[in-house]
Structure formats: C-alpha cells, structure tokens
Design an enzyme around this catalytic site. Structure first.
Site, PDB file in Angstrom:
ATOM      1  CB  CYS A 151     -64.509  17.492 -12.551  1.00 54.01           C
ATOM      2  SG  CYS A 151     -65.601  16.562 -13.612  1.00 54.01           S
ATOM      3  NE  ARG A 192     -74.447  16.693 -16.237  1.00 53.28           N
ATOM      4  CZ  ARG A 192     -74.249  16.076 -15.091  1.00 53.28           C
ATOM      5  NH1 ARG A 192     -75.089  15.104 -14.723  1.00 53.28           N
ATOM      6  NH2 ARG A 192     -73.242  16.406 -14.311  1.00 53.28           N
ATOM      7  CD  GLN A 250     -73.128  18.941 -11.319  1.00 50.32           C
ATOM      8  OE1 GLN A 250     -72.086  19.371 -11.790  1.00 50.32           O
ATOM      9  NE2 GLN A 250     -73.385  17.655 -11.177  1.00 50.32           N
ATOM     10  CG  ASP A 284     -69.315  19.923  -8.853  1.00 55.81           C
ATOM     11  OD1 ASP A 284     -69.130  18.956  -8.109  1.00 55.81           O
ATOM     12  OD2 ASP A 284     -69.045  19.920 -10.060  1.00 55.81           O
ATOM     13  CG  HIS A 318     -64.099  18.723  -8.111  1.00 58.23           C
ATOM     14  ND1 HIS A 318     -64.857  19.708  -8.696  1.00 58.23           N
ATOM     15  CD2 HIS A 318     -64.511  17.560  -8.644  1.00 58.23           C
ATOM     16  CE1 HIS A 318     -65.687  19.146  -9.557  1.00 58.23           C
ATOM     17  NE2 HIS A 318     -65.512  17.860  -9.560  1.00 58.23           N
ATOM     18  CE  LYS A 371     -72.656   5.935  -7.793  1.00 54.36           C
ATOM     19  NZ  LYS A 371     -73.534   6.581  -8.749  1.00 54.36           N
ATOM     20  CG  HIS A 411     -66.088  14.187  -8.852  1.00 52.80           C
ATOM     21  ND1 HIS A 411     -66.052  15.052  -9.913  1.00 52.80           N
ATOM     22  CD2 HIS A 411     -65.279  13.153  -9.177  1.00 52.80           C
ATOM     23  CE1 HIS A 411     -65.264  14.542 -10.852  1.00 52.80           C
ATOM     24  NE2 HIS A 411     -64.779  13.399 -10.432  1.00 52.80           N
TER      25      HIS A 411
END
Length: 636
Positions: free
Chosen positions: A334, A363, A381, A383, A385, A465, A511
């Site tokens: 992000c 991670r 991911q 991902d 945004h 979320k 996200h």
RNA sequence: GCCAGCGUAGCUCAAUUGGCAGAGCAGCUGAUUUGUAAUCAGCAGGUUAUCGGUUCAAGUCCGAUCGCUGGCUCCA
C-alpha cells in the site's frame, strides 16, 4: 402449563411442576430413546432439570446439531475424569466441544505420550461402562472457591473468581466434579463412539505469556458409522494435501538452503501460476483496473510515515543499510501505491483510481506457523487499492464485491460465506467515515444475497472490512478475499484531491485482495481439485503417446500441431509399453491422453482417452481441438 | 516463538536389547516392439539432517543447532 413442542411440528400441553424426565416419560419409546436433552425457553437443559412454570419445551434429539455438542462436551468431562484417575495431580483447565470434537486442557506432572492416549481411552471406556449419571448442582461462590482452592485447582479457581457472585453451576459424574454450565448427557453410558486424536500444547487462556498446558483432542459421535465416516474424511483430506501432491506432481518445493516458508515454483507450478496471472490481469483490465509495479524495498522513513514500524514491525524483516540510509523489505504494497497517488496533484475528476499489482511481499512469520503454501514468508498478493470520493464509495464497494465473486467462481468455487467486521475499540478515523463505510459494506453484502455474519469489533484498527470465505470440495472453509477500508494511511500520508469546491478533500482508500496470495490460493486449488486441475489450469493438458517407435513421426506431427494451437502438450516416446505410459499420465492427472498408432497415422486421427472418462475412441485432430478449446473456454 | 513428536537413497519405508545400513518405486544401461493404469535383467544411488559427547562399538543413547509435522499465539 408447559407447552411441549414435538419434532413432527405438533405440540402438547403438560401440567406444571414436573421434571424433564417426567415430561419425556409420556413419549413413545422410539422417540424417548432419541432424546439427549431439552431446550427450555430456547435454552439447553439437562433431562433431569426441574421445569419452570409456563415454559415452552422442545426435545433435542441425537440428530440435532446441539446434541452432538452436548455429547462432545460430556465426552470431554469423561476424558477429564479418566485423566484425573490416572494422574491424580492433574489440574483442570477448560474442556469445550469444538467443531470436529472436543478437547480438554490439563496441567500435568509430565508430558503425555501417544501411548497415554490409549490408556486414557481405556479408562474412559471403564467410566462409560460404570454408567454414572451426570448430576447438576449449584454451589455458593465462596464455597466453590474454597473447595477448588483446597483441591489445588488453581485454573478453575481463577475462572470461578471471575464469575458473578451467586450460585455456581457444577456437574458431577461418579467421583468427578467439574465447574460447568452444562447441559450434559443423562449418563456416561450415552457415549458410544469416540476416539482421542492428538496431544498438543496450548496456552492457558490462549495467552502466550501464561502457562503452557497440555491439550488432549478427541472426537465423538452418536454412532460408530459417523465416527468411521469422520476418519474417512480425514484420510480424504490427507490424500488431497497440497504438500504431498505438490511434490508428487512436481509443482513446487521449498529448500533448506534457501529457508523455510520460501517457495520455489517448479515449471509445472509456474505454468499454472501463469494461467492464473494472465486470467487475473485480463479480468482486471476489463473491470477498470490499471496495473502498477512497485519495488521490493523502501526507506525506513516510508514505513515510519505509513505507521507499519509502529503496528507491524514484528512481522517485518530487519532493515539493511545502503549509503547510510536504512531500507526495509515490504510486507505490504500500500505505501507504494500511495506514493503513486502522491506523484502529482489529484482532482475530483480523476477519481476513482483502481490500481492493481501482483505484489510480492515478505513477512516474518514465526517458525511454528509455517505450513506448505498456505502460510509462508514470501508471497505474492493479488493486491489493489482503490482511491475514490465519498460519493463513489458505495458503488466501488459493490463493484469490488461482485468482481471478487466472479473471479472466485471462475476457479470453481460456488459456496461463499461473508463476514462483515466492524469497528474495534482501539481504532483510528472519524466516526462518520466508519459508519458510512460499514454501511456501504453491509449494503453490498446484502445485494449479493449470500449468507453473512457480523464480526462485531473484528475490523482492523484502520477500517471496517469484508472477509470472504470459500468452501472447497470437502466443505472446508478458506479465507482468501478481503476488502478493507483504510482511514489510517490517507491521514498519515496526508492524501488529498482538489474538489469541485476548490478545497482539499481526503479520498477513501480501499485495500482489496481477491485470491489473497497466489501461494495460498494455489495450495487451496490443489486441495480443492485433488491435483486434477480442470483443463484451463492443467500444467500438462495433453500427452501424445505413440504406440510403437515406428509411430514416432506421426506422434511428433500431432504434438507439433497441438503445440502450435496453444495446447500445453507433451510427447512421451519412452521405450515403455503403452499401458505403462497411460498409467503414468493418469497418475500425473493429465486430462487428455492421445494414443497414436499405425491406425491413427493412416487416417490422420488420434485415439482420445480422458482422465475422467477413459477411452473415447478415435476422432480427427480438429474435433479434438474443438472439444478441448470449448472445455478451456468454459473452464469446466 | 511456545508444547509435543519426527528427520535413514529423489520418493515410500525396513534395520532384535547399541554389533557389517537394506527393499520397492523413481534414475541409468541393456534386452523386449509393445493398442488404453506398472515387461524383464543389470548397474548406480548413503558422512543415517548438521555438529559435539558417551561407548571397544552409535541410524539406535545424551546435548546443541537446522528443518519438518500436529497444536497454541498470530495471519494473506
């Protein structure tokens, strides 16, 4: 009067002032035998409970889900009784029924071994045979505390101390007594089919700073058949284990030289990933997303601004110094997408932005949690945004959720369960924004008509979320997708756009990940399909098998032709009998086996054998290709 | 990270109480000429995860490290 609701939908009025046992005494024998406990005014109660006046009572029978819970809870008590007999020094913690069975946590003088489980099971069988009734009694809190203290049951004492003043509920069977809300089976004899399954460590009250207890897991059913069925299901899950299939099918591996939780995608796994990624990109393009690419590292100051060094540092790898500046590997994408947003000034006319990236993040996951492809330290991911204006926000949520479902359906998932996670106590962001965002999420969920649950206070500190769970072929639930609002980072990075009023406004930032991570999703796919991927995903879609070396030229021709048509095809011309090569292709779960011998070479055909249907006989190459292309297109 | 268990050939697994590390499959070589789920023979394959200790002798016993498995805490 007591109203007794019967399973056939009828009801019966009964006199007040009777016990549960007396109540069911009047029922026909077959039904009476089925009753495990009662539901009195919606609350589960033992059979020997004294019924209040004017109650509404229904029967809980063996076939009811609550009955299984009661059975398992009682099984936990019986196990605890057995453990106490074998280890008189054992201290009891808690022992609830859980999804697939039950457990009980103990503080024991020595570590348990698998042999102990057999011994405990044996003692449980004795207790069952001895047929103790489960009896309920209420004890004054002070008295309960005193007796638990005297017995050295410090965990139970701690639990009672936290209960409200008044009477504390205990259950007793034989010499064994336990703090418990109930209800229970009428007696120990009711437990017929059970098995202790494993030993594990568990922290007292789930708190890693407190005592490590020993947990014994077990499972129980009303019948032997159901118990056997459960173990068959476990065996089925073991057959589908992605770690086993991943090795057997040469899809991926990990390597001690490289490190745990770091995945090597082999060529065959790579082919599947490429198909997934190509599909993903194309669908994102169609759905109004733009693809972005961002680096793997960023300066320390970036992560300070984003706040990750505050709330996520323990999951981040240590920084590295370059020319006196500290850089950290990204655990999330992000901040980079935000930096793109900040690269120029933004107008309300520009919004919304939908920026997607297959972003690889690292991670630090504690060693004990790693698991195949499902829990790793480096992963990609899917991902994206979304930055939008408040007035665009509800529609963006709708679109995102619909898009998410469409993508998951393409991979063969049909059962979904949604969870709406709302504001937790510790959180940031304006109340109106939380309310508006939560409402938009709820409205989007309700529009889908899918079942959902509200997870009160389960949101991230930075926003509400939706978590979406999918059910696989075995009915197991997996979480992949998540759609999360973020009120934290726009604030920290001071994001803004110029509104029509010439004022600066803060955009909403969302996200979302649909597949979650490619690694985890791949693992789930392997298990869902048991490695037998549908044609569009199969790493090898077809294998050409010449019957004899003399047929090799024609086999090569078929192979080249299919390859040129874009089919992932292989040629197995090894000096082995055709049966051997068919077996190997079948074991490798190749969807199409194309046998070519002299007959086919003469007619220009191929003999088709599919993984699912076996020998289909000969057809022309064009027919075969049409069939395969249809199957690929339909993702069936 | 914590608790428990485990680590023998690429894979699946053997190896009495501590006493010469073995088999099947896969691989390689050769023979076989094969029509819808395993042809036959031979060869090769190991510092028993790593390091240290006990012992005349360690795959086996002890310790440390690494990794894996099942849980716990955490999570895409």
């Amino acid at each position: 009067m007591i109203k007794l609701l019967l399973p056939d939908g009828s009801s019966r009025m009964v006199e007040n002032w009777i016990s549960g046992k007396e109540l069911i005494g009047g029922l026909e024998t077959a039904l009476k035998k089925e009753v495990v406990c009662l539901k009195v005014n919606g609350e589960l109660k033992d059979l020997d409970t004294q019924l209040p006046a004017d109650a509404e009572v229904s029967l809980v029978r063996r076939s009811d889900p609550e009955a299984l819970e009661v059975l398992r809870h009682s099984a936990a008590h019986i196990m605890a009784q057995a453990v106490k007999r074998i280890f008189p020094a054992a201290k009891l913690a808690i022992g609830p029924a859980i999804e697939n069975g039950f457990y009980y946590d103990f503080d024991l003088p020595r570590p348990l071994t698998p042999e102990d489980l057999t011994v405990i099971e044996g003692e449980m069988k004795k207790i069952i045979k001895e047929d103790y009734p489960f009896t309920h009694r209420l004890v004054a809190k002070e008295e309960a505390l005193a007796s638990l203290r005297q017995a050295g049951e410090k965990y139970k004492e701690e639990l009672v101390a936290e209960l409200e003043d008044g009477e504390i509920s205990f259950y007793q069977q034989g010499e064994f007594s336990d703090l418990c809300r109930g209800p229970h089976l009428p007696s120990t004899r009711y437990l017929k089919a059970f098995k202790l399954t494993s030993i594990a460590g568990a922290y007292w009250r789930g708190d890693s700073s407190r005592e490590m207890l020993q947990r014994i897991y077990g499972t129980a059913f009303f019948s032997r058949e159901e118990l056997d069925h459960y173990f068959k299901l476990l065996a089925e899950a073991a057959r589908r284990d992605h770690r086993k299939l991943g090795r057997e099918m040469d899809l991926y591996s990990t390597d001690d030289q490289i490190g745990p939780g770091l995945i090597l995608w082999h060529p065959k796994g790579g082919r599947i990933r490429q198909v997934i990624e190509d599909f993903w990109r194309e669908e994102h393009r169609k759905n109004g997303y733009e693809i972005v690419y961002t680096p793997h590292l960023g300066r320390r100051s970036l992560w300070e601004t984003s706040g990750h060094l505050g709330f996520y540092q323990e999951n981040m790898y240590a920084g590295m110094e370059v020319e006196g500046q500290e850089y950290l590997i990204k655990p999330m994408n992000c901040p980079f997408h935000i930096a793109i947003y900040q690269s120029r000034s933004r107008s309300y006319r520009d919004l919304p932005f939908r920026w997607a990236e297959l972003g690889t993040v690292y991670r630090y996951e504690r060693s004990g949690v790693l698991h195949g492809l499902l829990r790793v330290r480096g992963f990609t991911q899917d991902d994206a945004h979304i930055f939008c204006r408040p007035d665009q926000m509800p529609e963006e949520i709708d679109r995102t959720l619909a898009f998410c479902l469409a993508i998951l359906k393409a991979f063969g998932f049909k059962d979904f369960k949604l969870y709406l996670a709302t504001r937790p106590e510790k959180s940031v962001g304006a109340e109106e924004r939380w309310a508006a965002a939560t409402e938009a999420l709820r409205a989007a969920i309700e529009k889908t008509g899918l079942p959902y649950a509200v997870d009160e206070g389960g949101g991230a500190f930075y926003g509400p979320k939706i978590d979406l769970k999918i059910k696989d072929a075995l009915g197991r639930e997996w979480q992949c997708s998540t759609i999360q609002f973020d009120f934290n980072e726009p604030e920290r990075f001071d994001l803004s756009y110029k509104g029509s009023d010439s004022q600066d406004h803060q955009p909403y930032m969302i996200h979302r990940a649909l597949l979650g991570s490619l690694e985890r999703f791949f693992g789930i796919l392997i298990e869902n399909y048991e490695g037998a991927f549908p044609l569009w995903l199969a790493p090898v879609q077809a294998v050409v098998l010449p019957v004899l070396p003399a047929n090799l030229d024609y086999a090569g021709e078929v192979y080249d032709w299919l390859r040129a048509k874009g089919i992932r095809v292989e040629l197995d011309s090894r000096n082995e009998k055709i049966g051997y090569r068919i077996r190997e292709a079948q074991v490798q779960k190749v969807p199409y086996m194309l046998v070519v011998g002299s007959k086919e070479a003469e007619t220009g055909q191929v003999a088709v054998r599919t993984r699912k249907e076996g020998d289909l006989g000969a057809c022309s190459r064009e027919e075969l290709l049409a069939r395969m292309e249809k199957e690929i297109r339909e993702k069936s």
